[in-house]
Structure formats: C-alpha cells, structure tokens
Design an enzyme around this catalytic site. Structure first.
Site, PDB file in Angstrom:
ATOM      1  N   SER A   1       0.977  -1.181   0.168  1.00  0.00           N
ATOM      2  CA  SER A   1       0.075  -0.066   0.058  1.00  0.00           C
ATOM      3  C   SER A   1       0.951   1.231  -0.026  1.00  0.00           C
ATOM      4  CB  SER A   1      -0.925  -0.015   1.081  1.00  0.00           C
ATOM      5  OG  SER A   1      -1.762   0.893   1.003  1.00  0.00           O
TER       6      SER A   1
ATOM      7  N   ASP B   1     -17.641 -14.750 -14.376  1.00  0.00           N
ATOM      8  CA  ASP B   1     -17.140 -15.725 -13.609  1.00  0.00           C
ATOM      9  C   ASP B   1     -16.653 -16.883 -14.321  1.00  0.00           C
ATOM     10  OD1 ASP B   1     -15.797 -17.254 -11.585  1.00  0.00           O
ATOM     11  OD2 ASP B   1     -17.705 -17.654 -10.690  1.00  0.00           O
TER      12      ASP B   1
ATOM     13  N   ASP C   1     -13.266 -17.557 -17.638  1.00  0.00           N
ATOM     14  CA  ASP C   1     -12.036 -18.423 -17.477  1.00  0.00           C
ATOM     15  C   ASP C   1     -12.257 -19.911 -17.555  1.00  0.00           C
ATOM     16  OD1 ASP C   1     -13.058 -18.834 -15.000  1.00  0.00           O
ATOM     17  OD2 ASP C   1     -11.440 -17.602 -14.074  1.00  0.00           O
TER      18      ASP C   1
ATOM     19  N   ASP D   1     -16.157 -20.358 -10.130  1.00  0.00           N
ATOM     20  CA  ASP D   1     -15.391 -20.659  -8.705  1.00  0.00           C
ATOM     21  C   ASP D   1     -15.546 -19.250  -7.807  1.00  0.00           C
ATOM     22  OD1 ASP D   1     -13.591 -19.215  -9.843  1.00  0.00           O
ATOM     23  OD2 ASP D   1     -11.831 -20.480  -9.475  1.00  0.00           O
TER      24      ASP D   1
ATOM     25  N   VAL E   1     -14.151 -16.684  -8.607  1.00  0.00           N
ATOM     26  CA  VAL E   1     -12.867 -15.670  -8.926  1.00  0.00           C
ATOM     27  C   VAL E   1     -12.636 -15.373 -10.416  1.00  0.00           C
ATOM     28  CG1 VAL E   1     -10.289 -15.738  -8.658  1.00  0.00           C
ATOM     29  CG2 VAL E   1     -11.689 -16.941  -6.842  1.00  0.00           C
TER      30      VAL E   1
ATOM     31  N   ASP F   1      -8.488  -5.380  -5.669  1.00  0.00           N
ATOM     32  CA  ASP F   1      -8.268  -4.528  -4.578  1.00  0.00           C
ATOM     33  C   ASP F   1      -9.326  -3.371  -4.662  1.00  0.00           C
ATOM     34  OD1 ASP F   1      -7.095  -2.524  -3.154  1.00  0.00           O
ATOM     35  OD2 ASP F   1      -4.996  -3.148  -3.521  1.00  0.00           O
TER      36      ASP F   1
ATOM     37  N   HIS G   1      -7.204  -5.906  -0.844  1.00  0.00           N
ATOM     38  CA  HIS G   1      -5.977  -5.049  -0.546  1.00  0.00           C
ATOM     39  C   HIS G   1      -4.741  -5.946   0.013  1.00  0.00           C
ATOM     40  CE1 HIS G   1      -4.039  -1.173  -0.612  1.00  0.00           C
ATOM     41  NE2 HIS G   1      -3.883  -0.925   0.727  1.00  0.00           N
TER      42      HIS G   1
END
Length: 542
Positions: free
Chosen positions: A194, A262, A265, A269, A271, A413, A451
């Site tokens: 950060s 989703d 890819d 899942d 992600v 993030d 983050h």
C-alpha cells in the site's frame, strides 16, 4: 647465557603468539561477527543528525507468554531507539532491532500503511524471529494511518513522510548494525504494501543503493492521482444522497459481476482470473418493481459506473484507473473502502478529505463536493507530487547495481486500482526495454485478492509474513532473496487460499499459480480447478 639473546627469543615467541591470536580472531570474526562490548554501548554512537535515545537488550519472550509488543516466542535482541532530524521541522523516530544471537547477516527494512505515524512492530517482530536485523520508522510524525492533521503547515514533515523518513531509517539502521556486529549486512531488503509499496518504489527510484531486493505490494505510487480518485468516488457515492450504496446492496453487485464474467476463464469458482476482460454493466441490476437489496436505483447505477470507470477530467481524459470487477463483497471489499458501513464511513473519506484539506490546501473547511478535477489535480501535482509520487520508470541505477524488484497487486483491490501496477510496469518497459526490465523486475497480479491480502481468491504467498513454506515456489519474499543472492529469477509462484476459524488448524481451500506479467494462469481444462497443478502460465490475447 646471553640475556639480550634470551629476551630476543622471548620477543619473537610473543610476537608469533600475538599474530596467532589476531589471526584466530579475524577468522572467527569472518565466520561470526563480533558484537560491540554491550548493546548499551550503542547509546554513545554518533551519527549525523541523530540522537540515540535508548539502547538496551530486550530479553527473549518464551513461547506461550504474551508480550504486548512482541507477541509470543521472540528471541532476545538489542533495541536501539533514535531520533533523526535532517531538517529543522523533522522529528523522525527510528527503531533498530538486532538479534542477540543467530543473526542471519541480513537487514530487512519495514514500511507503513496509510499516512504512517507508527512503527511496524508486528513486521519487525516477524523479521526478528527469522534472524534478520530490522528497522522501522514513524516517518516523522505520530498518528494513526488515517490521520493527516500533522501535515497541515508542515511541508518538511510531508517530505519526511514522502521519502526522507524511510531513507534516513535505512542509512542509520545500517550504521547501527555495523557498529553492533562490527560488520554490515551482507544483503538488505525492503518489503511493504500500500503506502509501503509506494515507499518501496521511492527507495528504488531515489536511493538505488539502499536495498538489494525490494518487494512492493499494491503500491500507492501515484499518490496525488490516487487520492484525487478517492474524491471522485466520494462525489459519486456521497454528493447526491440518492447515489449512496448501502452495504446490503454490495452482495447483489458482486453476484451480478460473477453472473456476467465468472465463467469466462472456464471455471465457475467466484474468482475472476482476468478482470480486464470483464465488461459488467450495472444497469442489469436496475430496480424494476421498487427498491430492494437485490437491485440498484438509477442514481446508484450511475454511481457504480463511475467507480468502475475511474476519474476523468473535463476533456474526458483518464486521471486514474477505475476498479476492476470482482471482489466487491467480503470483509475487505467495497463496504470497507468505497461505500462504507454507513454513509460517509468508508476509508476513502479520511484519505481523500485528509490529503486535500491538510496537505494540499491546508484548509480544514475544504469541501470535496466543490472539487474540480482539472484545477484541483493540477494544483495537487504542482505542490505535492515531488515529495509524494514515486512514478519514475527509470530504474537503471537500481538495476545496474544488481537490485531486484518484485511488485504484486490483487486484482480485486478496492483501495488502489490494480490497473495502476500494470501501468507502472508497462512504463518501465517503455523506458528501459522489455529485456532490461525483465532482467531485474517482476509483476504478479493475484486474481481474487483484495488490498494486500484477503478476498475470494488465493491470497497467501509470503507477501506480508503470511504463513507459507519458505520456498521460492510458494513464497514471493523467498523468491526475491533467491534472485538477489543466487541470481535465479522467479517464474510462477503458487498462492494458497486457507480456510478455518481463528485458533483452528488452517485448511487449504485452493491453490493457484501467480504468473509473471504479462502472463496469467489458465486452467488446462481437466483436473481439480482448486489445484494449481492444473493451470499453466500463458500470455492472454488482448
């Protein structure tokens, strides 16, 4: 007997014995550096612009015994506290901790989050346990990471926060380490996230001789533009009360993103492997039969679009990237950083307000609602960018002296747009060329990580003292050390997602390779999609 001859033989013997003692001492010193007479003797050490206020040995903390600063199970060490004043208004507090025994011969500098104002004791303790000599600083002021009142009317303190504090800490720490062990560190490392990532890049750019290896996480390197973006977000969600997005609506936004992207890819899942390819339109959530937690009103749709788009000036030019889709929900998501648990309670508020009211305008009555993104940003750049922005892509001096840099950033993030780290890496390539950049620098984008850590994706890979096997294939910090010390450049690094309640043995939920940019992890199409072995690093078409 000739007395003079006898004395001569005795003198020769004594000289040989003395030479033998000195030789043994030198050899032992090379293997194990000799300590200063005592830790307390460092109290008398003279360093430029520095007053050492304390130097004392801290006893070990046994396992199972809790210490408020050190936790449990910490070794004995020499603790040096120093006050550094390189400028008239400077008051930089520095602490240097050095293992009383078992020093690994290395130094690790610690960074700060937010507006700093504190010394990173947990990170220093973790380094100490691993045998490092370590140092931390408050960067010249005392306060919480969201407090910037200290900066109003104190331009020298802003410089200390911007870059001088970390550099002074590093120079003084190395001198103190050398005085204590009678040998300086063989290698020096800096690792932080950060604002700490900004500090890391500032070190590589301004002071290439300070560190051999630098790990920069989610770097807030374009500080003036980042906090201009915070004001953009505040105007989008707070200027019109109808635009505010309450926390109960965040799950609906997250579900809408996942429904749209989703499966792109090849895996469903939760992600997003490549959020840059996700083009989610929040208008699909527009309320059709009255307002509810599962839909967005017209002003809320407009606000979400602005958050994903990022700030633009009056000409339509991008000032700072918007947020990537994915990771809106969860403990470290939008509710914490962007929208807040209630109106005006998001972390972006004290950062955006604090920067402009204290650092830029020195006006406690400054009102974000009246901010102009052309004149306001221009003034912020004119007054603060020299001290706070770490944007230079020219790291030739750092590379030429053998320095190695690894940057990482979570794709989810919600505090600092992940697109900024890609932009910085690309700027290095344009400045120095692809081959020269790859000779000393790597960028890892972590899908589903928020983050610095957290989020739905694998978020543990040794980046912030996270528990991981200390091997370079799973630990980015270990990969950095191997690159510096053995010349072996890192390739993919396996990140892990753990699950389990605090106090329980952590269980592995999934693993996923992090690939050096511009590569990304692609599912091979067969096998358990929670197993990193079933992915490969490829360059995705754009």
């Amino acid at each position: 007997m000739d007395t003079s001859a006898l004395l001569s033989r005795k003198n020769v013997a004594a000289s040989k014995a003395a030479i033998l003692v000195v030789t043994v001492a030198v050899l032992l010193g090379a293997a194990c550096p000799l300590l200063a007479s005592t830790c307390a003797s460092l109290r008398e050490l003279k360093l430029q612009d520095t007053t050492i206020t304390s130097a004392q040995t801290v006893p070990a903390v046994p396992a199972g015994v809790l210490n408020s600063t050190l936790g449990s199970g910490s070794p004995a060490f020499c603790r040096v506290i120093a006050q550094v004043k390189p400028a008239k208004d400077s008051d930089i507090q520095v602490e240097v901790w050095m293992p009383a025994a078992g020093w690994n011969g290395k130094y690790q500098g610690q960074g700060n989050g937010g507006f700093a104002g504190y010394i990173s004791y947990p990170e220093m303790t973790a380094a100490l346990r691993q045998g490092y000599a370590t140092a931390g600083t408050d960067t010249g002021h005392k306060g919480t990471p969201v407090d910037s009142d200290w900066s109003r009317g104190h331009p020298e303190k802003v410089i200390d926060f911007g870059y001088r504090g970390i550099h002074e800490m590093t120079v003084k720490a190395k001198a103190i380490i050398k005085a204590f062990y009678r040998a300086g560190p063989r290698h020096s490392y800096f690792a932080a996230c950060s604002n700490g990532g900004r500090e890391a890049l500032m070190e590589a750019q301004r002071f290439p001789e300070d560190y051999d290896g630098i790990l920069a996480g989610a770097p807030a390197y374009q500080w003036t533009h980042l906090l201009t973006a915070a004001v953009w977000n505040m105007q989008a969600t707070l200027q019109n009360p109808a635009s505010y997005i309450p926390p109960e609506k965040i799950p609906a936004i997250s579900a809408g993103v996942l429904a749209a992207c989703d499966a792109k890819d090849g895996i469903t899942d939760g992600v997003l492997s490549d959020p840059a390819s996700c083009h989610f339109d929040p208008a699909v959530l527009l309320c059709k039969a009255g307002d509810s937690a599962k839909c967005l009103t017209t002003p809320q749709v407009a606000a979400v679009r602005k958050l994903y788009a990022g700030p633009h000036n009056a000409k339509g030019e991008q000032i700072f990237p918007g947020f990537a889709p994915g990771g809106e929900d969860g403990p470290g998501g939008w509710k914490v950083w962007i929208t807040g648990s209630a109106r005006g309670k998001a972390l972006q508020v004290p950062f955006g307000n604090g920067f402009f009211s204290n650092m830029v305008y020195a006006d406690p009555a400054w009102d974000f609602r009246k901010f102009d993104f052309d004149t306001g940003l221009k003034f912020a750049d004119q007054t603060e960018s020299a001290a706070l922005n770490a944007t230079s892509p020219d790291l030739k001096k750092f590379r030429q002296r053998g320095g190695k840099l690894i940057v990482y950033h979570g794709w989810s993030d919600p505090a600092i747009s992940p697109f900024t780290s890609i932009a910085y890496y690309d700027s290095m390539v344009r400045q120095m060329g692809a081959s020269d950049t790859q000779a000393f620098a790597r960028l890892y984008m972590a899908p589903g990580m928020q983050h610095c850590d957290g989020g739905p994706g694998p978020d543990s890979f040794g980046q912030q003292g996270n528990t991981q096997p200390a091997d370079p294939g799973h630990n980015v910090y270990a990969a950095l050390e191997r690159w510096v010390e053995k010349g072996e450049a890192p390739s993919q690094i396996v990140a892990t997602k753990f699950e389990g309640s605090p106090g329980e043995a952590r269980r592995v939920k999934m693993t996923r390779p992090l690939c050096p940019y511009p590569q990304s992890a692609k599912y091979k199409g067969t096998g358990d999609s929670n197993d990193a072995a079933n992915f490969e690093c490829v360059v995705a078409p754009r």
